[in-house]
Scaffold this motif. Structure first.
Motif, mmCIF file in Angstrom:
data_model
loop_
_atom_site.group_PDB
_atom_site.id
_atom_site.type_symbol
_atom_site.label_atom_id
_atom_site.label_comp_id
_atom_site.label_asym_id
_atom_site.label_seq_id
_atom_site.Cartn_x
_atom_site.Cartn_y
_atom_site.Cartn_z
ATOM 1 N N ASP A 150 0.800 -1.220 0.000
ATOM 2 C CA ASP A 150 0.000 0.000 0.000
ATOM 3 C C ASP A 150 0.837 1.276 0.000
ATOM 4 O OD1 ASP A 150 -2.290 -1.529 0.122
ATOM 5 O OD2 ASP A 150 -2.383 -1.485 2.314
ATOM 6 N N LEU A 151 2.137 1.168 0.219
ATOM 7 C CA LEU A 151 2.950 2.354 0.445
ATOM 8 C C LEU A 151 2.974 3.293 -0.751
ATOM 9 C CD1 LEU A 151 5.988 0.778 2.335
ATOM 10 C CD2 LEU A 151 4.245 2.288 3.291
ATOM 11 N N TRP A 152 3.335 2.758 -1.918
ATOM 12 C CA TRP A 152 3.456 3.619 -3.093
ATOM 13 C C TRP A 152 2.112 4.231 -3.463
ATOM 14 C CZ3 TRP A 152 7.935 5.389 -4.275
ATOM 15 C CH2 TRP A 152 9.085 4.596 -4.125
ATOM 16 N N HIS A 153 1.065 3.396 -3.430
ATOM 17 C CA HIS A 153 -0.255 3.894 -3.795
ATOM 18 C C HIS A 153 -0.705 4.989 -2.848
ATOM 19 C CE1 HIS A 153 -4.331 3.931 -5.328
ATOM 20 N NE2 HIS A 153 -4.779 3.765 -4.109
ATOM 21 N N SER A 154 -0.471 4.801 -1.565
ATOM 22 C CA SER A 154 -0.878 5.792 -0.582
ATOM 23 C C SER A 154 -0.148 7.114 -0.787
ATOM 24 C CB SER A 154 -0.605 5.262 0.835
ATOM 25 O OG SER A 154 -0.976 6.210 1.804
ATOM 26 N N LEU A 155 1.148 7.037 -1.102
ATOM 27 C CA LEU A 155 1.910 8.264 -1.332
ATOM 28 C C LEU A 155 1.415 8.989 -2.577
ATOM 29 C CD1 LEU A 155 4.239 9.969 -0.270
ATOM 30 C CD2 LEU A 155 5.780 8.639 -1.717
ATOM 31 N N ARG A 207 6.490 -5.414 -9.372
ATOM 32 C CA ARG A 207 6.601 -4.519 -8.208
ATOM 33 C C ARG A 207 7.791 -3.585 -8.348
ATOM 34 N NH1 ARG A 207 6.563 -5.120 -2.462
ATOM 35 N NH2 ARG A 207 6.673 -2.980 -1.656
ATOM 36 N N LEU A 208 8.902 -4.114 -8.844
ATOM 37 C CA LEU A 208 10.093 -3.292 -9.013
ATOM 38 C C LEU A 208 9.867 -2.219 -10.075
ATOM 39 C CD1 LEU A 208 12.990 -2.673 -8.295
ATOM 40 C CD2 LEU A 208 13.725 -4.424 -9.945
ATOM 41 N N VAL A 209 9.220 -2.585 -11.179
ATOM 42 C CA VAL A 209 8.903 -1.606 -12.218
ATOM 43 C C VAL A 209 8.029 -0.501 -11.641
ATOM 44 C CG1 VAL A 209 7.622 -1.236 -14.359
ATOM 45 C CG2 VAL A 209 9.157 -3.194 -14.157
ATOM 46 N N GLU A 210 7.050 -0.885 -10.824
ATOM 47 C CA GLU A 210 6.160 0.096 -10.208
ATOM 48 C C GLU A 210 6.933 1.020 -9.264
ATOM 49 O OE1 GLU A 210 2.479 0.167 -6.963
ATOM 50 O OE2 GLU A 210 3.015 -1.690 -7.983
ATOM 51 N N GLN A 211 7.793 0.443 -8.436
ATOM 52 C CA GLN A 211 8.562 1.249 -7.493
ATOM 53 C C GLN A 211 9.494 2.212 -8.206
ATOM 54 O OE1 GLN A 211 10.600 -1.212 -4.642
ATOM 55 N NE2 GLN A 211 8.859 -1.235 -3.264
ATOM 56 N N TRP A 212 10.222 1.704 -9.202
ATOM 57 C CA TRP A 212 11.170 2.563 -9.906
ATOM 58 C C TRP A 212 10.445 3.666 -10.679
ATOM 59 C CZ3 TRP A 212 15.710 4.538 -10.132
ATOM 60 C CH2 TRP A 212 16.131 5.190 -11.295
ATOM 61 N N SER A 213 9.350 3.316 -11.330
ATOM 62 C CA SER A 213 8.609 4.303 -12.120
ATOM 63 C C SER A 213 8.129 5.449 -11.242
ATOM 64 C CB SER A 213 7.418 3.640 -12.822
ATOM 65 O OG SER A 213 7.859 2.678 -13.763
ATOM 66 N N PHE A 214 7.606 5.122 -10.067
ATOM 67 C CA PHE A 214 7.139 6.187 -9.176
ATOM 68 C C PHE A 214 8.317 6.993 -8.653
ATOM 69 C CE2 PHE A 214 6.170 8.085 -5.135
ATOM 70 C CZ PHE A 214 4.997 8.753 -5.403
ATOM 71 N N PHE A 215 9.365 6.309 -8.248
ATOM 72 C CA PHE A 215 10.529 7.008 -7.709
ATOM 73 C C PHE A 215 11.124 7.964 -8.736
ATOM 74 C CE2 PHE A 215 15.175 7.214 -7.396
ATOM 75 C CZ PHE A 215 15.321 7.789 -6.142
ATOM 76 N N PHE A 216 11.340 7.466 -9.957
ATOM 77 C CA PHE A 216 12.012 8.261 -10.976
ATOM 78 C C PHE A 216 11.117 9.371 -11.528
ATOM 79 C CE2 PHE A 216 13.536 8.918 -15.397
ATOM 80 C CZ PHE A 216 14.819 9.352 -15.102
#
Length: 206
Positions: free
Chosen positions: A12-17, A61-70
């Motif tokens: 839920d972390l990325w979505h919540s942010l 999950r990694l693609v999602e995390q990196w895409s949001f971060f970058f």
């Protein structure tokens, strides 16, 4: 201001942010106070990818995390701390580099997300080029992972393991591009030293 309940699971972390920060770009107020958002972003950056995740889910999950971060987190960091580049007079270039927010953020993502799972991620990356059925869009996924690994490997304090992963990704990407197959990569072997085609983005190979 009333505190908003924090997400309890890592999924839920990325979505919540995203839900809390994106209204800012529409001229609306941010949901929650800045301290809560700081804490949530720290958790996003330091939350390791669960070792129990299936390989396909791990890659997604990694693609999602990196895409949001970058796309969102890194530009936001750089914008917030822009005065460190424009208003501060450093004694030398080494001191200026030490306070480079972009580099600090990339190193944090590398150390807390990638290097903690480097062995498993290397296996997942190799599978991406040999089992194209595991991803709906393997070419786009491979390009995103090549972008991520290239940028993280460019940090001043080089990491040998990450350099090896990047070398393998580049070699497999070259083979795939030579074959002219952007949908699947079945049959790709271990990395071989071949000349990349002109169509390959040179920026990714530096």
């Amino acid at each position: 201001m009333t505190s908003i309940a924090q997400p309890t699971t890592s999924n839920d972390l990325w979505h919540s942010l995203c839900v809390r920060v994106l209204p800012l770009f529409n001229g609306e107020g941010v949901q929650g106070n800045i301290e809560e958002l700081n804490d949530l972003l720290r958790r996003c950056l330091t939350d390791p990818i669960s070792p129990q995740l299936h390989q396909d889910i791990l890659l997604d999950r990694l693609v999602e995390q990196w895409s949001f971060f970058f796309t969102y987190a890194l530009p936001y960091f750089e914008a917030v701390f822009l005065p460190l580049r424009t208003d501060v007079h450093y004694r030398n270039q080494d001191e200026a580099d030490m306070w480079n927010v972009r580099t600090i953020a990339l190193q944090s993502f590398r150390d807390n997300v990638i290097l903690m799972q480097i062995k498993r991620l290397e296996d997942v990356f190799n599978k991406l080029f040999t089992d194209f059925g595991a991803s709906q869009n393997p070419a786009a996924t491979a390009a995103k992972m090549l972008q991520m690994t290239s940028l993280l490997a460019s940090c001043p304090d080089h990491n040998d393991e990450l350099d090896r992963v990047l070398s393998n990704l580049k070699a497999n990407w070259k083979i795939m591009m030579n074959k002219g197959n952007r949908r699947g990569f079945a049959g790709v072997r271990r990395p071989l030293p071949i000349t990349p085609p002109a169509a390959l983005n040179d920026a990714m190979l530096r």
